[in-house]
Structure formats: structure tokens, C-alpha cells
Design a protein around this motif. Structure first.
Motif, short mmCIF file in Angstrom:
data_model
loop_
_atom_site.label_atom_id
_atom_site.label_comp_id
_atom_site.label_asym_id
_atom_site.label_seq_id
_atom_site.Cartn_x
_atom_site.Cartn_y
_atom_site.Cartn_z
N TYR A 195 0.87 -1.17 0.00
CA TYR A 195 0.00 0.00 0.00
C TYR A 195 0.91 1.22 0.00
O TYR A 195 1.77 1.34 0.88
CB TYR A 195 -0.89 0.03 1.24
CG TYR A 195 -1.53 -1.29 1.59
CD1 TYR A 195 -2.84 -1.57 1.20
CD2 TYR A 195 -0.83 -2.26 2.30
CE1 TYR A 195 -3.44 -2.78 1.53
CE2 TYR A 195 -1.41 -3.47 2.63
CZ TYR A 195 -2.72 -3.72 2.23
OH TYR A 195 -3.30 -4.93 2.56
N ALA A 196 0.72 2.12 -0.95
CA ALA A 196 1.67 3.22 -1.08
C ALA A 196 0.98 4.55 -1.33
O ALA A 196 -0.16 4.61 -1.79
CB ALA A 196 2.64 2.92 -2.23
N GLU A 197 1.72 5.61 -1.04
CA GLU A 197 1.29 6.97 -1.36
C GLU A 197 2.53 7.75 -1.79
O GLU A 197 3.64 7.52 -1.29
CB GLU A 197 0.64 7.62 -0.15
CG GLU A 197 -0.04 8.96 -0.45
CD GLU A 197 -1.16 8.85 -1.45
OE1 GLU A 197 -0.87 9.07 -2.66
OE2 GLU A 197 -2.29 8.54 -1.07
N ALA A 210 5.94 6.91 0.48
CA ALA A 210 5.80 6.13 1.71
C ALA A 210 4.94 4.92 1.44
O ALA A 210 4.04 4.96 0.60
CB ALA A 210 5.19 6.99 2.82
N ALA A 211 5.23 3.83 2.17
CA ALA A 211 4.49 2.60 1.90
C ALA A 211 4.40 1.72 3.14
O ALA A 211 5.24 1.79 4.04
CB ALA A 211 5.17 1.81 0.78
N THR A 212 3.35 0.91 3.16
CA THR A 212 3.18 -0.16 4.14
C THR A 212 3.13 -1.48 3.38
O THR A 212 2.45 -1.57 2.35
CB THR A 212 1.89 0.03 4.95
OG1 THR A 212 1.97 1.25 5.68
CG2 THR A 212 1.69 -1.13 5.92
N LEU A 213 3.82 -2.49 3.88
CA LEU A 213 3.88 -3.79 3.20
C LEU A 213 3.49 -4.89 4.18
O LEU A 213 3.93 -4.89 5.33
CB LEU A 213 5.29 -4.06 2.66
CG LEU A 213 5.88 -3.04 1.69
CD1 LEU A 213 6.62 -1.93 2.44
CD2 LEU A 213 6.85 -3.70 0.71
N ARG A 214 2.67 -5.80 3.70
CA ARG A 214 2.33 -6.99 4.49
C ARG A 214 3.31 -8.09 4.10
O ARG A 214 3.43 -8.47 2.93
CB ARG A 214 0.89 -7.43 4.17
CG ARG A 214 0.44 -8.70 4.90
CD ARG A 214 0.30 -8.45 6.39
NE ARG A 214 -0.22 -9.62 7.09
CZ ARG A 214 -1.43 -9.66 7.65
NH1 ARG A 214 -2.24 -8.62 7.57
NH2 ARG A 214 -1.82 -10.75 8.29
N GLN A 222 7.10 -0.84 7.07
CA GLN A 222 6.83 0.50 6.55
C GLN A 222 8.14 1.17 6.17
O GLN A 222 9.18 0.93 6.80
CB GLN A 222 6.10 1.35 7.58
CG GLN A 222 4.70 0.86 7.89
CD GLN A 222 3.97 1.74 8.87
OE1 GLN A 222 4.48 2.02 9.95
NE2 GLN A 222 2.77 2.17 8.51
N PHE A 223 8.07 1.97 5.10
CA PHE A 223 9.25 2.75 4.75
C PHE A 223 8.84 4.11 4.22
O PHE A 223 7.72 4.32 3.74
CB PHE A 223 10.15 2.02 3.75
CG PHE A 223 9.65 1.97 2.33
CD1 PHE A 223 9.82 3.06 1.46
CD2 PHE A 223 9.04 0.83 1.83
CE1 PHE A 223 9.39 3.01 0.15
CE2 PHE A 223 8.60 0.77 0.52
CZ PHE A 223 8.77 1.87 -0.33
#
Length: 341
Positions: A195-197, A210-214, A222-223
Motif C-alpha cells: 500500500y503506497a502513497e 511512503a508505503a506499508t507492506l504486508r 513500513q518505509f
């Protein structure tokens, strides 16, 4: 082991770091450099004591004395010149990103396999003992079960810096995100969902991302990366009973330790920190500020001389490129909280 003779398709940035690292390398020597401007090539060769300077990349690839090539050009040109170098019979180390798409990454490695040559993507921190130690501590369970990863790489880059321009293969994710994503994959495995923005303006590249990864095993990662943000580098590896904190995780300048935080005693259970030496016997010579680049060249040169596969080869580079593509797609499809109209 005799040193591998390298040619350089670049004359700035990461190429300069490679030149400084070579002075203390026992495996690597640079014997040729190419630049489209003959005077620039000659000046660079003189400055860095390189035997031969070529006014074109093709001439360097025709040099039979050159065994391997380090490619650090505009990222948009990486895949093309990697393929040409491989077809000329050279081993290649390509500065990140190796290519802009997964399809082009596959094409580069097809050329490597056809030529029987080593090909690897240059994400240099992965060879540093700070990360080798952290990975071992994680695998040995010293922080319990892995639950969360956080990585950041931000910088305030000049407006004319070439890695800011999309037509040259620039942008925050392809540039600085190569570090953060590679670390998340190194410690957490293959992402399952992303999931990114991103922030873009007037057709520019993604300057901030920025992103969240499962990740597998119910791990979240997150990065954040940014090209117009106050400088900041971070990597936290968080488990059920402890946390690893890495200093200067991407460039590893004079890094001597890893911080291991463990759950403290009750009643407040504040963490207690322990600092573990990354190179207690001096094997890696971490006092060298350019050790991280030297260690990368040492790893690739050793694989070339021994006829072995590199530590990071096709599967790693293709997976990295595929996750990048998924992140870009996610960023473009983000849904508004309050839809207009």
C-alpha cells in the motif's frame, strides 16, 4: 587471488565512491573509464590513476583487458548498457536500480545467462557486517519473533540532481527506495501486499514516497523515502521481545556496532540496550569510511574469480523490480477518504 580488472561506465556520484574504495581492495582494480567527452574521461582517469580513458562506452567494452564493468549511469540507461556489456563478454555490477521494469530486469539476466557472466544489482549495504550480524541475530531469535520493520532514507537533493528527473529514471522510490525496500526484503522476505502513497508535482518524479507492506508471518513493514526532506537514515527490526537499531544503515560509514534493545524488567519494562561489535576481529576493516563499497566489489570480484553465482543475482533483482512496480501501481490507485462530488 588475482585482482579482477574493472572498467567504469560513469564518472561521478557512486563512481567516485567506488574509486575511493578501490584503494584498500585486495580483489578489485579499475583499469579503464569511458565518458562521452574525451577530455572528461582523460581528466577522470588522471585524477583516479586509471590506466586507460575512452571517449565512448563502446570502445571500453571492446577492451579485452577489461573483465568486468561497473555501470552507474542515468538509471534509464542501465539496462541497455548492461546488456551491451554482457554481450561483449563482461561481467557487470549495475548500480541500483538495475532496470526500470521487471521485464527489462529479466532481459538483462537473459543476456547474462547467455554470456555465462556474473550480473548483480548494486545495493551495497547488504555486504556490510553490520547487516550480516543483524540478520544472524534475527535468525537466532534474539529479538523473539519478527513483527515489524521500519526503514527510512531521506535527503534534501539539489533541484538539478539527475536522479530527480523521471525521463532519466529518477524519483524517490527508484533512487532511495532501493535501499529501504531491499532491507525490508532482506529481513522480512517477499512482500505479500503493498500500500503506497506518493507526492508528485507538475509531471515530476515521485520526490516523496511512503508505503506499508504486508510480509509473511503477519509481519508489517513500513518505509519512507524523500528527495526534498531533511536528511535521515533509519532501520529498526522489531520483535516480540527486542529490537535491533542500525546506525547509518545504507552507507555504513565507520559503523562499529549494532544496538540490541531487549525488554527490561517490570514494572515499567523499559528496554535495555546492549551494543554488539559488528567486526570484533577486524576482518572487514570497517574503520574505512568507504568499506561498504569495497565490500560490495570484493564480493562480486570474488564470485567472478571463483566462477560462483553472486550472493544477489537474478531472483533478487527481479523480485525487487516487481515489488517496485506494485508500489507504483498502489500509489496511483489510492482512494480518497471523501470522494469529490
Amino acid at each position: 587471488m588475482s585482482k579482477v580488472r574493472w572498467g567504469l561506465l560513469a564518472t561521478g556520484g557512486y563512481a567516485d565512491v567506488a574509486m575511493k574504495a578501490k584503494a584498500s581492495s585486495h580483489t578489485t582494480e579499475f583499469v579503464a573509464v569511458a565518458h562521452d567527452d574525451a577530455r572528461s574521461a582523460e581528466a577522470y582517469a588522471e585524477t583516479h590513476t586509471i590506466a586507460r580513458a575512452y571517449p565512448s562506452r563502446a570502445e571500453l567494452l571492446a577492451d579485452d583487458e577489461v573483465e568486468a564493468v561497473f555501470i552507474a549511469l542515468d538509471p534509464v540507461d542501465h539496462a541497455e548498457w548492461a546488456v551491451k556489456a554482457l554481450q561483449a563478454g563482461k561481467h557487470v555490477l549495475v548500480e541500483k536500480p538495475l532496470a526500470l521494469t521487471a521485464a527489462d530486469t529479466e532481459r538483462v539476466f537473459d543476456a547474462a545467462e547467455a554470456a555465462g557472466r556474473v550480473c548483480t544489482e548494486g545495493v551495497m549495504f547488504r555486504h556490510h557486517p553490520q547487516h550480516l550480524l543483524a540478520k544472524r541475530l534475527l535468525d537466532e531469535g534474539l529479538i523473539g519473533e519478527l513483527r515489524y520493520l521500519y526503514a527510512a532514507c531521506t535527503a534534501s537533493l539539489p533541484p538539478d540532481y539527475f536522479r530527480r528527473f523521471p525521463e532519466r529514471g529518477g524519483g524517490g522510490l527508484l533512487d532511495l527506495g532501493a535501499f529501504t525496500l531491499a532491507a525490508i526484503r532482506m529481513y522480512g522476505g517477499t512482500p505479500e501486499r503493498v500500500y503506497a502513497e506518493e507526492v508528485r508535482r507538475d509531471g515530476e518524479a515521485d520526490h516523496n514516497f511512503a508505503a506499508t507492506l504486508r510480509m509473511p508471518g503477519d509481519v508489517l513493514a513500513q518505509f519512507e523515502v524523500g528527495q526534498e526532506v531533511c536528511r535521515g537514515d533509519a532501520l529498526h527490526i522489531v520483535g516480540t521481545t527486542g529490537r535491533l537499531v542500525l546506525e547509518d544503515p545504507w552507507f555504513c560509514r565507520d559503523v562499529r556496532r549494532v544496538e540490541l534493545q531487549r525488554q527490561g524488567p517490570p514494572p515499567h519494562a523499559d528496554p535495555v540496550s546492549e551494543y554488539l561489535a559488528v567486526d570484533p576481529d577486524g576482518e572487514y576493516r570497517c574503520g574505512d569510511p568507504y568499506a561498504v563499497s569495497r565490500l560490495q566489489f570484493d564480493a562480486v570480484s570474488t564470485a567472478i574469480r571463483k566462477g560462483e553465482d553472486p550472493v544477489y543475482g537474478r531472483a533478487d533483482a527481479v523480485e525487487q523490480a516487481r515489488v517496485v512496480e506494485a508500489l507504483f501501481e498502489s500509489g496511483a490507485r489510492a482512494l480518497p477518504v471523501y470522494p469529490k462530488g
